[in-house]
Design an enzyme around this catalytic site. Structure first.
Site, PDB file in Angstrom:
ATOM      1  N   GLY A 136     -23.274   4.008   0.120  1.00  0.00           N
ATOM      2  CA  GLY A 136     -22.420   4.501  -0.962  1.00  0.00           C
ATOM      3  C   GLY A 136     -22.265   3.432  -2.028  1.00  0.00           C
ATOM      4  N   LYS A 194       0.877  -1.179   0.000  1.00  0.00           N
ATOM      5  CA  LYS A 194       0.000   0.000   0.000  1.00  0.00           C
ATOM      6  C   LYS A 194       0.906   1.217   0.000  1.00  0.00           C
ATOM      7  CE  LYS A 194      -4.564   0.794   0.757  1.00  0.00           C
ATOM      8  NZ  LYS A 194      -5.747   0.015   0.447  1.00  0.00           N
ATOM      9  N   VAL A 235     -20.631   0.617  -2.101  1.00  0.00           N
ATOM     10  CA  VAL A 235     -20.815  -0.774  -1.641  1.00  0.00           C
ATOM     11  C   VAL A 235     -22.246  -0.984  -1.124  1.00  0.00           C
ATOM     12  CG1 VAL A 235     -20.066  -2.513   0.037  1.00  0.00           C
ATOM     13  CG2 VAL A 235     -18.373  -1.069  -1.099  1.00  0.00           C
ATOM     14  N   GLY A 295     -24.514   2.858   5.768  1.00  0.00           N
ATOM     15  CA  GLY A 295     -23.737   3.403   4.643  1.00  0.00           C
ATOM     16  C   GLY A 295     -24.282   2.927   3.320  1.00  0.00           C
TER      17      GLY A 295
HETATM   18  P1  NAD Z   1     -18.581   5.496  -0.257  1.00  0.00           P
HETATM   19  O1  NAD Z   1     -17.824   6.716   0.159  1.00  0.00           O
HETATM   20  O2  NAD Z   1     -19.073   5.375  -1.648  1.00  0.00           O
HETATM   21  O3  NAD Z   1     -19.858   5.318   0.700  1.00  0.00           O
HETATM   22  C1  NAD Z   1     -19.839   5.483   2.089  1.00  0.00           C
HETATM   23  C2  NAD Z   1     -21.242   5.893   2.503  1.00  0.00           C
HETATM   24  O4  NAD Z   1     -21.302   5.865   3.923  1.00  0.00           O
HETATM   25  C3  NAD Z   1     -21.607   7.302   2.059  1.00  0.00           C
HETATM   26  O5  NAD Z   1     -22.884   7.289   1.437  1.00  0.00           O
HETATM   27  C4  NAD Z   1     -21.618   8.101   3.370  1.00  0.00           C
HETATM   28  O6  NAD Z   1     -22.560   9.145   3.336  1.00  0.00           O
HETATM   29  C5  NAD Z   1     -22.025   7.017   4.364  1.00  0.00           C
HETATM   30  N1  NAD Z   1     -21.660   7.275   5.760  1.00  0.00           N
HETATM   31  C6  NAD Z   1     -20.547   7.858   6.235  1.00  0.00           C
HETATM   32  N2  NAD Z   1     -20.583   7.900   7.587  1.00  0.00           N
HETATM   33  C7  NAD Z   1     -21.746   7.302   7.959  1.00  0.00           C
HETATM   34  C8  NAD Z   1     -22.358   7.040   9.203  1.00  0.00           C
HETATM   35  N3  NAD Z   1     -21.808   7.386  10.352  1.00  0.00           N
HETATM   36  N4  NAD Z   1     -23.567   6.417   9.203  1.00  0.00           N
HETATM   37  C9  NAD Z   1     -24.171   6.073   8.050  1.00  0.00           C
HETATM   38  N5  NAD Z   1     -23.634   6.306   6.830  1.00  0.00           N
HETATM   39  C10 NAD Z   1     -22.433   6.910   6.791  1.00  0.00           C
HETATM   40  O7  NAD Z   1     -17.625   4.269   0.146  1.00  0.00           O
HETATM   41  P2  NAD Z   1     -17.728   2.781  -0.411  1.00  0.00           P
HETATM   42  O8  NAD Z   1     -16.837   2.638  -1.585  1.00  0.00           O
HETATM   43  O9  NAD Z   1     -19.153   2.368  -0.486  1.00  0.00           O
HETATM   44  O10 NAD Z   1     -16.988   2.001   0.768  1.00  0.00           O
HETATM   45  C11 NAD Z   1     -17.649   1.760   1.992  1.00  0.00           C
HETATM   46  C12 NAD Z   1     -16.713   0.981   2.910  1.00  0.00           C
HETATM   47  O11 NAD Z   1     -16.312  -0.231   2.273  1.00  0.00           O
HETATM   48  C13 NAD Z   1     -15.416   1.719   3.258  1.00  0.00           C
HETATM   49  O12 NAD Z   1     -15.023   1.342   4.558  1.00  0.00           O
HETATM   50  C14 NAD Z   1     -14.432   1.151   2.247  1.00  0.00           C
HETATM   51  O13 NAD Z   1     -13.093   1.261   2.722  1.00  0.00           O
HETATM   52  C15 NAD Z   1     -14.891  -0.283   2.179  1.00  0.00           C
HETATM   53  N6  NAD Z   1     -14.516  -0.986   0.945  1.00  0.00           N
HETATM   54  C16 NAD Z   1     -14.940  -0.510  -0.266  1.00  0.00           C
HETATM   55  C17 NAD Z   1     -14.616  -1.197  -1.425  1.00  0.00           C
HETATM   56  C18 NAD Z   1     -15.105  -0.749  -2.783  1.00  0.00           C
HETATM   57  O14 NAD Z   1     -15.003  -1.521  -3.743  1.00  0.00           O
HETATM   58  N7  NAD Z   1     -15.654   0.446  -2.930  1.00  0.00           N
HETATM   59  C19 NAD Z   1     -13.816  -2.357  -1.344  1.00  0.00           C
HETATM   60  C20 NAD Z   1     -13.406  -2.826  -0.090  1.00  0.00           C
HETATM   61  C21 NAD Z   1     -13.774  -2.120   1.049  1.00  0.00           C
END
Ligand code: NAD
Length: 391
Positions: A209, A108, A211, A207
């Protein structure tokens, strides 16, 4: 012969410096310092004066294949904080890659900069050049603060980058990560209820987003009874309307009474304060670093709450991006079948944990360490890059 070779090298260097001059590019002054860190193969501090780059590239372990891991761009409070983050994240990538048998190792990098104000093209080009010096022992990708467009700039200096936007690239990892989380939720249901049907199973999702929003789609069609939450209340209401779900405010979702809690937002949500308050039977979600400390996994076990280790259940994005480096190029059906096996991997981890009376987190770590020790899932063919340096 040697003199001739030297002449050829000199003239090649003169030619590339003339080309750079013609394009108005300056010569980079990369400084790469090796930091000795026990237990890590290589930890490099990279600086480049002209672009104000300060970065750390941490390669934790390449036993099973070249290190693959994202580039985090963040304004850290100190170099020490950045180093700690790079070390923790690169080690996590080793374990994630090992359990998912993806044929890569763990690495990383972090760039110490504010992505909103300090992320200049020069900074990204300089970082790409630093990655190139490693000759493929580290392959970079996007992460927090770093976009696919930024990866295109790395590509101007190195081919050792994935997650680009060309035809043989893998695109948005979100839906693939979500599918892995969905399979993980099914495996949790099987362990809890003896069957993996999600019909009527109560799932609370934190959350919505990339995922979370894809995950709720899979869960909806599988018949789950959904409760949703996001800090973006408008989005939460809109998605709740679409999927016939309930909503809870962000401060309540973790403590919703449900069968399965799926954290898909923040890290550190499983800690001394939250464990006594959970009202779920299992935690299975996509967020990274859900445990504030490893000891929280034992606390969950003592409360009888099943935990799907985050680095196992959320490996879908890694499996998807890694598929870009297959010899035939990216074919989405390949990662789909590998991601589907997250179900089996988690079931095996629950069984190991039951037999050894350890937490599921400890069992997953033991499984990863076992695979590294015996080279299980080791890459046999070098990765194929379907793009060249594009300057
Ligand atoms: P994202 O930024 O697209 O979505 C995160 C969502 O969480 C947002 O809609 C935000 O408004 C919401 N949020 C933030 N704080 C919050 C809270 N306290 N309560 C409720 N909602 C809240 O991120 P993502 O890509 O969907 O990733 C989400 C998690 O999964 C992260 O921890 C990321 O590291 C992990 N992850 C993502 C991927 C990927 O492919 N995108 C892969 C592995 C791990």
């Amino acid at each position: 012969m040697q003199v001739l070779d030297q002449e050829a090298v000199d003239s090649k260097q003169r030619l590339s410096s003339l080309l750079r001059e013609a394009r108005g590019e300056r010569e980079l002054e990369l400084q790469i310092e090796r930091l000795p860190v026990k237990g890590y193969e290589q930890v490099l501090k990279v600086t480049e004066k002209g672009s104000k780059l300060t970065a750390i590239i941490a390669i934790h372990d390449t036993t099973l294949g070249p290190a693959l891991g994202g580039v985090r761009i963040q304004p850290y409070a100190s170099f020490h904080d950045a180093l700690e983050d790079a070390l923790r994240l690169s080690k996590g990538m080793t374990y994630k890659a090992a359990v998912s048998e993806v044929g890569f190792g763990g690495g990383k990098s972090v760039i110490l900069a504010d992505p909103k104000t300090e992320k200049t093209p020069e900074l990204l080009l300089a970082f790409g050049a630093a990655v190139d010096t490693l000759k493929g022992s580290y392959i970079c990708a996007e992460d927090v603060g770093c976009t696919p467009q930024d990866c295109e700039l790395f590509r101007r200096k190195t081919k050792y980058v994935v997650g680009l936007s060309h035809a043989k690239s893998s695109g948005d990892p979100g839906p693939f990560t979500s599918f892995g989380v969905f399979r993980g939720i099914q495996s949790a249901a099987k362990k809890l209820f003896g069957a993996d049907s999600l019909e009527g199973v109560k799932v609370a999702v934190q959350g919505l987003g990339s995922v979370g929003s894809n995950l709720i789609n899979y869960l909806f069609w599988a018949g789950a009874d959904l409760t949703l939450s996001d800090t973006d209340l408008v989005k939460a209401e809109r998605l709740a309307g679409r999927y016939g779900a309930k909503t809870l405010p962000p401060e309540e979702i973790l403590f919703a009474e449900c069968d399965i809690l799926a954290p898909c937002a923040l890290g550190g949500i499983i800690n001394d304060q939250t464990v006594p308050r959970f009202r779920c039977k299992a935690i299975a979600g996509g967020a990274n670093n859900q445990l504030l400390r490893d000891s929280s996994a034992l606390a969950l076990k003592e409360r009888g709450i099943l935990y799907a280790p985050d680095f196992v259940i959320n490996a879908g994005g890694l499996l998807n991006v890694a598929a870009e480096l297959e010899e035939e190029g990216y074919v989405p059906t390949y990662p789909r079948s590998k991601i589907s096996k997250i179900y089996d991997c988690l079931s095996a981890i629950y069984e190991i944990a039951d037999k050894s009376s350890e937490s599921t987190h400890a069992a997953a770590l033991s499984l990863a360490e076992y695979r590294i020790k015996y080279g299980i899932g080791k890459r046999l063919l070098a990765p194929t890059f379907h793009h060249t340096i594009e300057s």
